[in-house]
Scaffold this motif. Structure first.
Motif, mmCIF file in Angstrom:
data_model
loop_
_atom_site.group_PDB
_atom_site.id
_atom_site.type_symbol
_atom_site.label_atom_id
_atom_site.label_comp_id
_atom_site.label_asym_id
_atom_site.label_seq_id
_atom_site.Cartn_x
_atom_site.Cartn_y
_atom_site.Cartn_z
ATOM 1 N N MET A 184 -41.781 28.879 -98.101
ATOM 2 C CA MET A 184 -41.604 28.398 -96.734
ATOM 3 C C MET A 184 -41.167 26.935 -96.733
ATOM 4 S SD MET A 184 -44.929 30.255 -94.983
ATOM 5 C CE MET A 184 -44.727 29.460 -93.384
ATOM 6 N N THR A 185 -41.764 26.139 -97.624
ATOM 7 C CA THR A 185 -41.361 24.734 -97.766
ATOM 8 C C THR A 185 -39.921 24.634 -98.223
ATOM 9 O OG1 THR A 185 -43.632 24.121 -98.352
ATOM 10 C CG2 THR A 185 -41.890 22.567 -98.940
ATOM 11 N N GLU A 186 -39.567 25.481 -99.180
ATOM 12 C CA GLU A 186 -38.191 25.514 -99.699
ATOM 13 C C GLU A 186 -37.182 25.728 -98.581
ATOM 14 O OE1 GLU A 186 -35.752 28.826 -102.286
ATOM 15 O OE2 GLU A 186 -37.734 28.204 -102.990
ATOM 16 N N HIS A 187 -37.454 26.698 -97.735
ATOM 17 C CA HIS A 187 -36.523 26.996 -96.638
ATOM 18 C C HIS A 187 -36.547 25.916 -95.563
ATOM 19 C CE1 HIS A 187 -35.094 31.011 -97.788
ATOM 20 N NE2 HIS A 187 -36.265 31.145 -98.367
ATOM 21 N N LYS A 188 -37.658 25.198 -95.465
ATOM 22 C CA LYS A 188 -37.787 24.152 -94.449
ATOM 23 C C LYS A 188 -36.964 22.924 -94.785
ATOM 24 C CE LYS A 188 -39.901 22.387 -90.769
ATOM 25 N NZ LYS A 188 -39.734 22.938 -89.396
ATOM 26 N N ILE A 189 -36.848 22.579 -96.079
ATOM 27 C CA ILE A 189 -36.227 21.307 -96.462
ATOM 28 C C ILE A 189 -34.748 21.437 -96.812
ATOM 29 C CG2 ILE A 189 -38.451 20.475 -97.316
ATOM 30 C CD1 ILE A 189 -37.417 20.867 -100.168
ATOM 31 N N ASN A 209 -27.331 17.065 -98.861
ATOM 32 C CA ASN A 209 -28.170 16.230 -99.721
ATOM 33 C C ASN A 209 -28.395 16.953 -101.043
ATOM 34 O OD1 ASN A 209 -30.375 14.912 -101.000
ATOM 35 N ND2 ASN A 209 -31.075 14.106 -99.046
ATOM 36 N N ARG A 210 -27.630 16.558 -102.053
ATOM 37 C CA ARG A 210 -27.672 17.272 -103.334
ATOM 38 C C ARG A 210 -29.041 17.177 -103.995
ATOM 39 N NH1 ARG A 210 -22.931 15.869 -107.377
ATOM 40 N NH2 ARG A 210 -21.801 16.561 -105.524
ATOM 41 N N LYS A 211 -29.675 16.018 -103.900
ATOM 42 C CA LYS A 211 -30.984 15.835 -104.522
ATOM 43 C C LYS A 211 -32.014 16.746 -103.875
ATOM 44 C CE LYS A 211 -34.350 12.281 -105.824
ATOM 45 N NZ LYS A 211 -34.688 10.834 -105.786
ATOM 46 N N LEU A 212 -31.970 16.843 -102.556
ATOM 47 C CA LEU A 212 -32.908 17.695 -101.837
ATOM 48 C C LEU A 212 -32.645 19.169 -102.142
ATOM 49 C CD1 LEU A 212 -35.254 17.228 -99.882
ATOM 50 C CD2 LEU A 212 -33.679 17.580 -97.984
ATOM 51 N N MET A 213 -31.376 19.530 -102.301
ATOM 52 C CA MET A 213 -31.033 20.913 -102.615
ATOM 53 C C MET A 213 -31.518 21.302 -104.015
ATOM 54 S SD MET A 213 -29.774 22.256 -99.986
ATOM 55 C CE MET A 213 -29.022 23.760 -100.599
ATOM 56 N N LYS A 214 -31.517 20.339 -104.935
ATOM 57 C CA LYS A 214 -32.038 20.609 -106.276
ATOM 58 C C LYS A 214 -33.534 20.886 -106.209
ATOM 59 C CE LYS A 214 -32.416 18.742 -110.939
ATOM 60 N NZ LYS A 214 -32.171 17.575 -111.833
ATOM 61 N N VAL A 215 -34.227 20.119 -105.371
ATOM 62 C CA VAL A 215 -35.662 20.338 -105.195
ATOM 63 C C VAL A 215 -35.910 21.723 -104.602
ATOM 64 C CG1 VAL A 215 -37.733 19.595 -103.956
ATOM 65 C CG2 VAL A 215 -36.210 17.892 -104.970
ATOM 66 N N ASN A 248 -36.558 22.958 -108.446
ATOM 67 C CA ASN A 248 -37.882 22.404 -108.747
ATOM 68 C C ASN A 248 -39.012 23.207 -108.121
ATOM 69 O OD1 ASN A 248 -36.097 19.448 -108.297
ATOM 70 N ND2 ASN A 248 -36.910 20.029 -110.284
ATOM 71 N N LEU A 249 -38.905 23.531 -106.845
ATOM 72 C CA LEU A 249 -39.962 24.297 -106.184
ATOM 73 C C LEU A 249 -40.098 25.689 -106.798
ATOM 74 C CD1 LEU A 249 -39.684 23.403 -102.381
ATOM 75 C CD2 LEU A 249 -41.553 22.863 -103.942
#
Length: 294
Positions: free
Chosen positions: A253-258, A263-269, A273-274
């Motif tokens: 759910m967090t993954e889909h929220k962010i 934002n490439r860095k956020l997409m990597k997370v 990462n998650l």
């Protein structure tokens, strides 16, 4: 001094090949393969099976990733997001990568033979499947599911390695992995919508658009969670397994929220990462449930 230089060169090459095949991403398939082995064996499998199973998994995965880097090298050169990779930058030569692929596939076949006859017989089929992912983007938007299907071979193969037999449970685990991988690969693919459309590459984001692609990814992850709950009932698992599924659900759910494709860095997370944390959480909770709770 000459020996020191040779060691430094070898170390640098090893580092580059590790980056080429994104070795850290083994965390996507390895935890589910371990779960499959433990369930198949009714406990920890023998050291022989664990060692050769791990060698087979690493050999297949490294060979497949390197092969797909070769297959995608032309597109990687043109895509600003991937132009920094080793082949576009000529940090590794194509012939070096070809040798790397051959060696790893040979390791995979030998390791499969050390496990049992079924694994050995299926190893060439597995090589064909894991080597063809990159080409699916040339003709179908289902390439994300095909990638998931290929990675799902890890837990299925792990079960075969232990038992030498075909069963129902590993295919459910494999379907979980397929849907999970496909879902976050769709999320990752939203970064390349414009590039894919310009170059005639197929993907769910480029075919259905951003919003619909994200809905499809959510749907795949929902079915994944439902299948994990099905395994809870099917295998009569304990409460600790449910804790793991609950944490994994919150992380998804967090993954889909962010998600933010710009934002490439956020997409990597979100995409990597998650999901590495998700696989480890499911593994740990499942093992604790199996050995200490159930």
């Amino acid at each position: 001094m000459a020996i020191l230089n040779i060691c430094k060169t070898a170390g640098l090459k090893l580092k580059m090949f590790s980056e080429l095949v994104m070795f850290s991403h083994t965390l996507f398939s390895l935890p589910f393969a371990i779960i499959s082995m433990v369930w198949a064996a009714g406990g920890w499998p023998s050291g022989h099976v664990m060692i050769w199973g791990l060698i087979a998994l690493i050999g297949a995965r490294n060979g497949a990733n390197a092969f797909n880097r070769l297959a995608d090298r032309t597109f990687d050169e043109q895509n600003p997001r991937t132009a920094h990779r080793h082949l576009p930058q000529r940090l590794l030569e194509e012939k070096e990568v070809v040798v790397f692929v051959i060696v790893n596939y040979a390791i995979f076949i030998v390791a499969s033979g050390m496990l049992n006859l079924l694994c050995l017989i299926l190893s060439p089929v597995a090589i064909v499947l894991i080597s063809t992912y990159s080409y699916t983007k040339r003709f179908t938007f289902l390439s994300h599911l095909y990638l998931g299907f290929v990675i799902a071979s890890a837990p299925i193969g792990a079960w075969f390695a232990v038992t030498g037999n075909i069963a129902f449970t590993p295919f459910v685990i494999g379907t979980v992995v397929m849907l999970w991988i496909a879902g976050f690969d769709i999320i990752y693919g939203t970064q390349d919508i414009d590039f894919d459309r310009r170059h005639g590459l197929w993907s769910i984001p480029s075919f259905f658009g951003l919003e619909n692609a994200l809905r499809i990814a959510k749907g795949l992850h929902f079915i994944m969670i439902m299948l994990l709950l099905f395994l809870y009932l099917w295998r009569d698992l304990g409460w600790m397994y449910l804790v793991g599924i609950g944490i994994a659900t919150l992380l998804l759910m967090t993954e889909h929220k962010i998600i933010k494709p710009s934002n490439r860095k956020l997409m990597k997370v979100a995409s990597y990462n998650l999901n590495q944390v998700i696989s480890i959480v499911i593994l740990l909770c499942t093992l604790i449930d199996f050995f200490y709770v159930s």
